[in-house]
Structures are given as C-alpha cells and as structure tokens.
Design an enzyme around this catalytic site. Sequence first.
Site, PDB file in Angstrom:
ATOM      1  N   ARG A 103       0.833  -1.202   0.000  1.00 29.50           N
ATOM      2  CA  ARG A 103       0.000   0.000   0.000  1.00 29.50           C
ATOM      3  C   ARG A 103       0.866   1.249   0.000  1.00 29.50           C
ATOM      4  O   ARG A 103       1.950   1.244   0.578  1.00 29.50           O
ATOM      5  CB  ARG A 103      -0.873   0.062   1.266  1.00 29.50           C
ATOM      6  CG  ARG A 103      -1.875  -1.050   1.405  1.00 29.50           C
ATOM      7  CD  ARG A 103      -2.640  -0.867   2.714  1.00 29.50           C
ATOM      8  NE  ARG A 103      -3.848  -1.646   2.751  1.00 29.50           N
ATOM      9  CZ  ARG A 103      -3.934  -2.858   3.310  1.00 29.50           C
ATOM     10  NH1 ARG A 103      -2.887  -3.403   3.872  1.00 29.50           N
ATOM     11  NH2 ARG A 103      -5.082  -3.509   3.305  1.00 29.50           N
ATOM     12  N   GLY A 112      -7.547   7.343  -2.833  1.00 29.35           N
ATOM     13  CA  GLY A 112      -7.716   7.077  -4.259  1.00 29.35           C
ATOM     14  C   GLY A 112      -6.481   7.343  -5.093  1.00 29.35           C
ATOM     15  O   GLY A 112      -6.500   7.184  -6.301  1.00 29.35           O
ATOM     16  N   MET A 114      -3.581   5.730  -5.079  1.00 31.26           N
ATOM     17  CA  MET A 114      -3.087   4.464  -5.626  1.00 31.26           C
ATOM     18  C   MET A 114      -3.813   3.335  -4.925  1.00 31.26           C
ATOM     19  O   MET A 114      -3.912   3.319  -3.701  1.00 31.26           O
ATOM     20  CB  MET A 114      -1.584   4.402  -5.363  1.00 31.26           C
ATOM     21  CG  MET A 114      -1.046   3.023  -5.124  1.00 31.26           C
ATOM     22  SD  MET A 114       0.018   2.510  -6.467  1.00 31.26           S
ATOM     23  CE  MET A 114       0.172   0.786  -6.089  1.00 31.26           C
ATOM     24  N   ARG A 376      -8.049   3.465  14.964  1.00 27.34           N
ATOM     25  CA  ARG A 376      -8.172   4.906  14.658  1.00 27.34           C
ATOM     26  C   ARG A 376      -9.195   5.496  15.614  1.00 27.34           C
ATOM     27  O   ARG A 376     -10.009   4.765  16.191  1.00 27.34           O
ATOM     28  CB  ARG A 376      -8.591   5.132  13.212  1.00 27.34           C
ATOM     29  CG  ARG A 376      -9.869   4.430  12.872  1.00 27.34           C
ATOM     30  CD  ARG A 376     -10.209   4.569  11.415  1.00 27.34           C
ATOM     31  NE  ARG A 376     -11.262   3.615  11.083  1.00 27.34           N
ATOM     32  CZ  ARG A 376     -11.590   3.236   9.879  1.00 27.34           C
ATOM     33  NH1 ARG A 376     -10.972   3.698   8.839  1.00 27.34           N
ATOM     34  NH2 ARG A 376     -12.569   2.376   9.671  1.00 27.34           N
ATOM     35  N   ARG A 652     -31.139  46.980  13.707  1.00 26.74           N
ATOM     36  CA  ARG A 652     -30.790  47.542  12.397  1.00 26.74           C
ATOM     37  C   ARG A 652     -32.000  48.257  11.802  1.00 26.74           C
ATOM     38  O   ARG A 652     -33.106  47.717  11.793  1.00 26.74           O
ATOM     39  CB  ARG A 652     -30.349  46.432  11.451  1.00 26.74           C
ATOM     40  CG  ARG A 652     -30.031  46.974  10.073  1.00 26.74           C
ATOM     41  CD  ARG A 652     -29.545  45.908   9.144  1.00 26.74           C
ATOM     42  NE  ARG A 652     -30.629  45.035   8.711  1.00 26.74           N
ATOM     43  CZ  ARG A 652     -30.429  43.947   7.985  1.00 26.74           C
ATOM     44  NH1 ARG A 652     -29.204  43.587   7.658  1.00 26.74           N
ATOM     45  NH2 ARG A 652     -31.443  43.212   7.600  1.00 26.74           N
ATOM     46  N   SER A 798     -20.464  46.263  12.487  1.00 29.20           N
ATOM     47  CA  SER A 798     -20.856  44.860  12.426  1.00 29.20           C
ATOM     48  C   SER A 798     -20.722  44.422  10.976  1.00 29.20           C
ATOM     49  O   SER A 798     -21.340  45.005  10.082  1.00 29.20           O
ATOM     50  CB  SER A 798     -22.297  44.691  12.910  1.00 29.20           C
ATOM     51  OG  SER A 798     -22.653  43.335  12.804  1.00 29.20           O
ATOM     52  N   THR A 801     -21.419  40.033   6.389  1.00 23.53           N
ATOM     53  CA  THR A 801     -20.621  39.279   5.412  1.00 23.53           C
ATOM     54  C   THR A 801     -21.473  38.599   4.336  1.00 23.53           C
ATOM     55  O   THR A 801     -20.924  38.084   3.372  1.00 23.53           O
ATOM     56  CB  THR A 801     -19.743  38.240   6.131  1.00 23.53           C
ATOM     57  OG1 THR A 801     -20.523  37.607   7.142  1.00 23.53           O
ATOM     58  CG2 THR A 801     -18.536  38.897   6.759  1.00 23.53           C
ATOM     59  N   ASN A 802     -22.807  38.630   4.519  1.00 28.38           N
ATOM     60  CA  ASN A 802     -23.643  38.117   3.418  1.00 28.38           C
ATOM     61  C   ASN A 802     -23.530  39.072   2.235  1.00 28.38           C
ATOM     62  O   ASN A 802     -23.215  38.672   1.114  1.00 28.38           O
ATOM     63  CB  ASN A 802     -25.113  38.023   3.844  1.00 28.38           C
ATOM     64  CG  ASN A 802     -25.316  37.116   5.037  1.00 28.38           C
ATOM     65  OD1 ASN A 802     -24.505  36.240   5.287  1.00 28.38           O
ATOM     66  ND2 ASN A 802     -26.389  37.330   5.780  1.00 28.38           N
ATOM     67  N   CYS A 865     -22.334  39.775  11.751  1.00 25.98           N
ATOM     68  CA  CYS A 865     -23.704  39.272  11.863  1.00 25.98           C
ATOM     69  C   CYS A 865     -24.169  38.563  10.602  1.00 25.98           C
ATOM     70  O   CYS A 865     -25.320  38.175  10.488  1.00 25.98           O
ATOM     71  CB  CYS A 865     -24.662  40.394  12.259  1.00 25.98           C
ATOM     72  SG  CYS A 865     -24.731  41.710  11.037  1.00 25.98           S
ATOM     73  N   TYR A 885     -17.125  40.209  19.101  1.00 27.76           N
ATOM     74  CA  TYR A 885     -18.148  39.166  19.193  1.00 27.76           C
ATOM     75  C   TYR A 885     -18.538  38.653  17.817  1.00 27.76           C
ATOM     76  O   TYR A 885     -18.249  39.288  16.807  1.00 27.76           O
ATOM     77  CB  TYR A 885     -19.393  39.698  19.919  1.00 27.76           C
ATOM     78  CG  TYR A 885     -20.129  40.754  19.138  1.00 27.76           C
ATOM     79  CD1 TYR A 885     -21.084  40.410  18.194  1.00 27.76           C
ATOM     80  CD2 TYR A 885     -19.855  42.114  19.330  1.00 27.76           C
ATOM     81  CE1 TYR A 885     -21.733  41.366  17.444  1.00 27.76           C
ATOM     82  CE2 TYR A 885     -20.501  43.082  18.587  1.00 27.76           C
ATOM     83  CZ  TYR A 885     -21.442  42.707  17.637  1.00 27.76           C
ATOM     84  OH  TYR A 885     -22.084  43.657  16.881  1.00 27.76           O
TER      85      TYR A 885
HETATM   86  C1  PEP Z   1     -25.415  40.699   5.797  1.00 27.67           C
HETATM   87  O1  PEP Z   1     -25.488  41.273   4.720  1.00 27.67           O
HETATM   88  O2  PEP Z   1     -24.463  39.979   6.134  1.00 27.67           O
HETATM   89  C2  PEP Z   1     -26.502  40.833   6.769  1.00 27.67           C
HETATM   90  C3  PEP Z   1     -26.405  40.313   7.973  1.00 27.67           C
HETATM   91  O3  PEP Z   1     -27.622  41.462   6.341  1.00 27.67           O
HETATM   92  P1  PEP Z   1     -28.770  40.761   5.485  1.00 27.67           P
HETATM   93  O4  PEP Z   1     -28.468  39.311   5.402  1.00 27.67           O
HETATM   94  O5  PEP Z   1     -30.038  41.054   6.200  1.00 27.67           O
HETATM   95  O6  PEP Z   1     -28.647  41.467   4.179  1.00 27.67           O
HETATM   96 MG    MG Z   2     -26.953  42.837   4.471  1.00 29.88          MG
END
Ligand code: PEP
Ligand code: MG
Length: 909
Positions: A103, A112, A114, A376, A652, A798, A801-802, A865, A885
Amino acid sequence: METLKDVKQRVYKFGNKTADGNSTMKNLLGGKGANLAEMSAIGIPVPPGFTITTDVCTEYNKYGKNEVVALLKNDVEEAVANVENLMGTKFGSNENPCLLSVRSGARVSMPGMMDTVLNLGMNDNSVQGLIAKTGNARFAWDSYRRFVQMFGGVVLGVGAKSKEDHDPFEEIIHKAKEAKGVQLDTELEVEDLKQMVADFKAACTAYTGEEFPEDPWDQLWASITAVFDSWMNPRAIYYRGMNQIPEEWGTAVNVQAMVYGNMGNNSGTGVAFTRDAATGENVFNGEYLINAQGEDVVAGVRTPQQITLEGSKRWAVLAGVSEEDRKNKYPSLEELMPAIYEELNNTQDILEKHYNDMQDLEFTIQDGKLWMLQTRNGKRTAAAMVRIAMELLKDGMITEKEALLMQEPAKLDELLHPVFDGDAIKAAKVLAKGLPASPGAATGQIVFFADEANKYPQSILVRVETSPEDLEGMNIAKGILTARGGMTSHAAVVARGMGKCCVSGAGNIQINYKTRVMTIDGEELKEGDWISLNGSTGEVYDGKIGTKDAELSGNFGEIMKLADKYRKLGVRTNAETERECKVAVQFGAEGIGLCRTEHMFFEGERLVRMREMILAEDEAGRREALNKLLPIQRKDFKDVFAAMAGFPVTVRLLDPPLHEFVPHEEENQKEMADEMGISVEAIKQKVEDLKEFNPMLGHRGCRLGITYPEITEMQARAIIEAAMELKAEGVKTFPEIMIPLIGTVKEFKLQEEIVRRIAEQVFEEKGDRIDYLVGTMIEIPRAALTADKIAEAAEFFSFGTNDLTQMGFGYSRDDAGKFLPIYIEKGVLKSDPFQVLDQEGIGQLVEIGTSKGRSTNPKLKVGICGEHGGEPSSVEFCHSVGMNYVSCSPFRVPIARLAAAQAAIKEQA
Ligand code: PEP
Ligand code: MG
C-alpha cells in the site's frame, strides 16, 4: 550514492511487538506506516511488515528505478525474510505461502491516489499452499484471480483502451457468468475461477506483451516501484495541487503480511469500539464472525455475533432471541474464545489509554492467533462526542483543552433539536426525500394552509413553497415540508431562524390545494394524515413517530461551561422575536448582534401599515402611516429588549427594497386593494414603480432612510421610547442602533444625525436619558476600505458578510445557486462562500475594515452578523482578526461558543 547507503535507513521493520519507527515519524514513514510502527512498538500484535520511507520516493524520482531497486535490495530481502520468519511462511510455498499486501502511504492520507495490491505472492504454487492451509479451494482461487486483477490493473496498468471500451477483466467476468448462465460472482465455481485466472493473465500479456510475473519477487518489486510511480500520476498531482501538498513529501510504501480470518473454525474477524459510538457509554463493544473475511461482517449475509457477553445479552433482548438460542447459536467471543477475548480486551484498553480517545478497531483471528489490523479514533454521534470527552476528562486521561478540541462544533446541532424517540424510526417507511433545510425531528397531521396550522394540536405545514404571509402558521406548525425551493428558500431560511424542522424541495411530492391531497409516487395523503419529518436528513416518513426534546443539561451543559472558560469572543444572536430571544439566551447568547426590523413588518396589521406607507403619495401620507406603525414597533422593541434584559441589542434600521412588502400576484393584489379601499390599478402601478433591475444594488439600506428620513425618525423614536419605558420599569437595556449598507461616511453621518436628534427629543419629552450607541454595518467593500473615516463617527461596526460576500465576489445571493454547485464541483471554489467565509479574499476586507476602523477609533466595538458568524472556521477567523463578538441564529449559538473556545486554545498552542 554509496555513502548515502551507509548513513541512511530506508526500510523500517515492524512486527513481533517491536518496531524501528514510531508515530512521531509521519514525515518519513507516512501516516499509515508511522501508526503501524507505533502499534507494534507498544506491544500490539500487528501482522509484521516494513515501510520504505518517503525519502526513497524522492530518490526514486531523482535517480530512477534501477538505482533505487539496487539501493533497497538487501534491506527489502532482509525485511521479507523477517516477515517469513515471524509468520512461519515462505514466498511461493505450496504448503504455507507468504502473501503480502502493498500500500502507498503519504504523510497525509490521499484517498484514491493508488489502489492497494492484496494477496501478493500468489502463483500456481502458492495457490496450492493456500488450499492446503484453508481447505477452501474456492477461496484460494478467488484470492488468486483477485490478485491478478489488482496487480494487472494497478501495477501493469491494464484497463479499458478508451472511454467507450470496457475494462478487460470485467469483460472476462461478464462473459464467464453469461456462459454459465449465472448472475452473481459468488455463483462461479472453482473451475470457472481457475479459467478466469488464466484468462486474466492472458489479458495482461496481450496488454503488456510480456508474461504475467510468476516470481513473487518480481511481483513485489513491480508493486513497490508502481507505488512510487503513482506519486507522479496525474490524479495524484491534481490532488496535491488541490490540497497544497508539496511534491517533495513523497509517499512511503507499506508491505505487510496478509492474515486470513477464514481459515476454519479457529479463525474469525471483527470490528470493535472501545466505547459505545452511539451513546458514548464506556463499554467495550463490537461484532465478529467465525471463519469469515472482513467484508463478511459488513455484508449482512451472516448475522454477526457480539464480542462481549454483556453486549451479547443486550443484543439478544433487542433481537428477541432467547438466552438458550443466544448461547448456542450466537455466543459472544468472550464465551467462545476466552483467551483470545482476554487478549483483545487488554489490547483495546492499551490502545484507548495510548491514544487517549475512543478507538475503532479491526482485528482478525488467524488459526487461533489475534492480529490487530487497524486502530483509529472512532467516529461517533454528537451525544457520544460530548459524553466521551467529559468522561475522559473526569478520568484524568485528557485536559480541559483537549476535551474542547475533541469536539466538532458543527455536530452539536444534532443535540440542539428534537430527535425521534426510540426504535420506531428504524421500522418507519420513507415516503420522500427533500433537502435537509432545518434540522430536527417533527411529527404531526398534514395541513395545507398556514392559517389552518392550529387545526390540530400537532401539525405539519405542507406547501408548494412558503411566503412571508405564512410566517405565523410556520411558527405554530411542528414542521414544514415544501415541494419546491432550495436550502436558501423562504421556508428554509425562516425555519432555521425559528429552529423549526423543515424539509424543502421534496420534488416527488405533488400538492393539490383544492382537494387538500398530496400525492407521492402515486400514494395519496390527505389533510389530517400523520407524517414525520427529519430535517437533518431530508427524509419524510409515513405516520406518527414520537419525538423527544433536546437535552441541554448534563455533559452538554458542562462542555459549554468549559467553552465559556476559554473563549475570548463574545457570542450574540440574530433574532427579532421574543421566542427567538428566549431560545438564544437559553443557548448562552450574550446579546443580539442583529435585529432585522423588516421581519417585524411582514404580517398582520404591520404589513397593512407598511403598505400604506409605501403607497402614500407624499411625505405627509408616509408620516401618517408611520405614526400608526410607531406604537407597533415600540411594542416589538420592548418585548425584545425585555427578553434580552441586561444584554446589548443591536437594532438595524430598515434594509430591504420596498418591493418586498408589496404583493406581486394578481390575486394578492386584489386582496390588498380591497383591504385598503383603493383600485387594483393603483396597486399595480406602485408595484411597477418599485420594480428595479437589480434590487440588491438598488433602493435599499440607508438609501431608504436618506430618501425617506421619516422612516429613520420613526424607528429611532420607537427604539428610544421602548428603552425609556423599560428603564421606568426598572429593566436595563443597551440599545445599539445600526445603519445598514453604507458605502460612504457621509451616508452614515446623515442617518446618525437623525437618530441623535430624535433621541434628544425623546429624552427631553421624558425628562430622562439612557445610553445608546450608533454604529453601522460594514457590508459594502467601499465601507471596509474607508473604515478609518467611518470609525471617526461610528461607535461600532458589524460586518454583514452576506452582502460583503455578494458584492466582493460579484455573486448575487439570490442567483448563485445556479452556478455555485458547479464551481465547487470543478474546484473553482472549495466551499460555498455564503456559508464559509472566504478568508483569502473577503477576509481581507474584514481585516482591513477592522484595523483601519480601530486606527482612528481604538475603542471601536467590532462584530459580525452575516451567516458566517455561526460557522466554525469563520468564527476562528473572527477571533484571529480580534473581533469583540460573533452573532448567529439562536440554534448556532452553542456551536459558535465552542468554535470560539477552540480558536482561543489553538492560538495559545
Ligand atoms: C449581511 O449582509 O451579512 C446581513 C447580515 O444582512 P442581510 O443578510 O439582512 O442582508
Ligand atoms: Mg446585508
């Protein structure tokens, strides 16, 4: 080269409870080789063998095959002789043949890369030897033909000539079965298998132009060099590129004696766990079969027996087998082979204490001798994960930090939702399968309309898809099932927020709202019929299956307490209802990081007032509608602040484009017209006016508050008044007012001015004051890049990040579903950036935003957030950039607490 030969060890032997290497030598021996050496060195009976080092792989690529074989020759011959001695076998013997496995084994496992060669050493002589040892000619010939097939495929490279061609071995098998008129491999007999060996060899010769190697030494050298060659095959190169594995690491080669559990009634094979992998209970357990090979245990053809007497008795009760039958037909290994059992039991104890974790073991008994094939860290359920860690900690086997690092944060989810109770689920019939949109288990009677969710004490809301109007019914129902929609559909997102079980997009369901019937593959289910949902797997079951609630005390509570001891990050929640707040606080949330006020406008009278505001011709009309919204908003905020008493709450201001509040379907537009006493045409016109080509980049966020300042005024007043009223009642609040979607500091300042002006007005009216903060979301790349300027005015950031991911990548949140799965499949992206923060790119915006912000405002409070706030690797990143946070949906709060503790511990290490 000669000098190298003298100073360097290239072959590391193991076996007979000794070893040249150990587990710290993974770089040299590869993961598998180091682990085999370790087991042997601590006295575990592993089949003897040897590892050729990863360095040799590098030499092989540098100096070529002949040089390296010459270098290795003496050492390998000596190591094989050692195996022969320890096993009492001989290469090519027609009495007791030495058979080996070969092996690959890199530092990190490269699945995968070998395939393995098993039964190496097989030829016309040794097949007779194997028959002599096992008394099983069929098994011996089958092992032989498997060897020729594996060696032919893996070492000689025999395979289909083109995409359209068939694999020559498969073709031979197919023809043999056809000629005999049978369907299964197992129906072939000794003579057929003998012929197959000959045909396989002929196929190899046809492919390579050379005779199939009969000499075991030729087989061995060809296999060893094939493993080294495989390090440079395109598959391996691609895999290394994807996983950042350097070429110079090389692979080791592990050669080990084969052992067989099917050599008669004094042989057997099994798998075992040092603790119960389902519950975590500290009991040794597992299954075995006499006179069988490894795959027989898992194949389910024979009923495996229990290893311990205790386990056997428990099994008999569950299986309805009498004690008499159990003892006679299914005795435990403890009863049947007491000496072997005792050795196995000691071995499991040694291994668990050695690795300080629950072990998953594989063993084979060959002719009255126990061999351990593998150990394991065992896979386990979330309940077992938590219990095992806490018990190992209490027994002094691991430290607090180790107990925390043993947890897989995302797995905790399993513990936070209701689960099906008992064994009923095993017998239940699966009707359909959709997406596991929101975890948990639910059982109830079918309703097809949200406003009928309370028709039964326990209902399951079944819809083609859900809409904002269904919110209340979704809340009342025990679970939600939709025929359409993905993981980010309305139903999925809302259900996850509520912590409600949801299966979405179950495509084989047809729903007829008129007849109140759903049809699944021809089967009809009516309103009132019972169904059950598993939101963690997407399965839909027929009938009623009992559920039980999550258990948040005990070991779970203790591990959470430990997490809090080590973590530095605060953990808040994204919530806007009293119920969500209560759940989140119970899960340990220390405040709200995002209260999306628009969610407060989506139902009942609020929606009507909101629509009035949108339809208003001018500012006066809007103010009139907003005045009616004010008391409603104030009450909502009071409820939320009271539920989060003593904790900060980030509210918000209105964020989404206004078209989200108006109906787009004719029927609903008519309903709205009747309700508001205006013409359908007027409504249609307004809906038309609100239409945007790109609403996500359009009239939303602070752009609403800047064009309609009266909206910001109303919301600021509602927030401050709610907090003041609570203060009068002796309840402590810490409102943090958050301006959404700013890209320039001026946008922030315009909105901040309104908020502070209104707050002062309210303070004056009430003759009292409260503390509050005004801050902003950082969700537009430009805001991150100019964060130093923004932080001069804002008191907190805040990271949304979306939107930051949406705008940083240029991927629409709503449309990315069309191409993201393909991007992941093709390796353009490793994971969905809307779930797992892209640290390399979007992460830079977060880092720049944080450090620039703090450069002008050292006290700046920073959080996140977006959805990433509850995803473990992203939480670790947030810790590393020094956020204060993270904030996530209530059910992810415990996950974030644990991930934050792990981040802090890893940083110290
Ligand atoms: C974001 O944009 O990360 C956010 C928290 O706001 P929403 O998802 O409400 O646009
Ligand atoms: Mg947003």
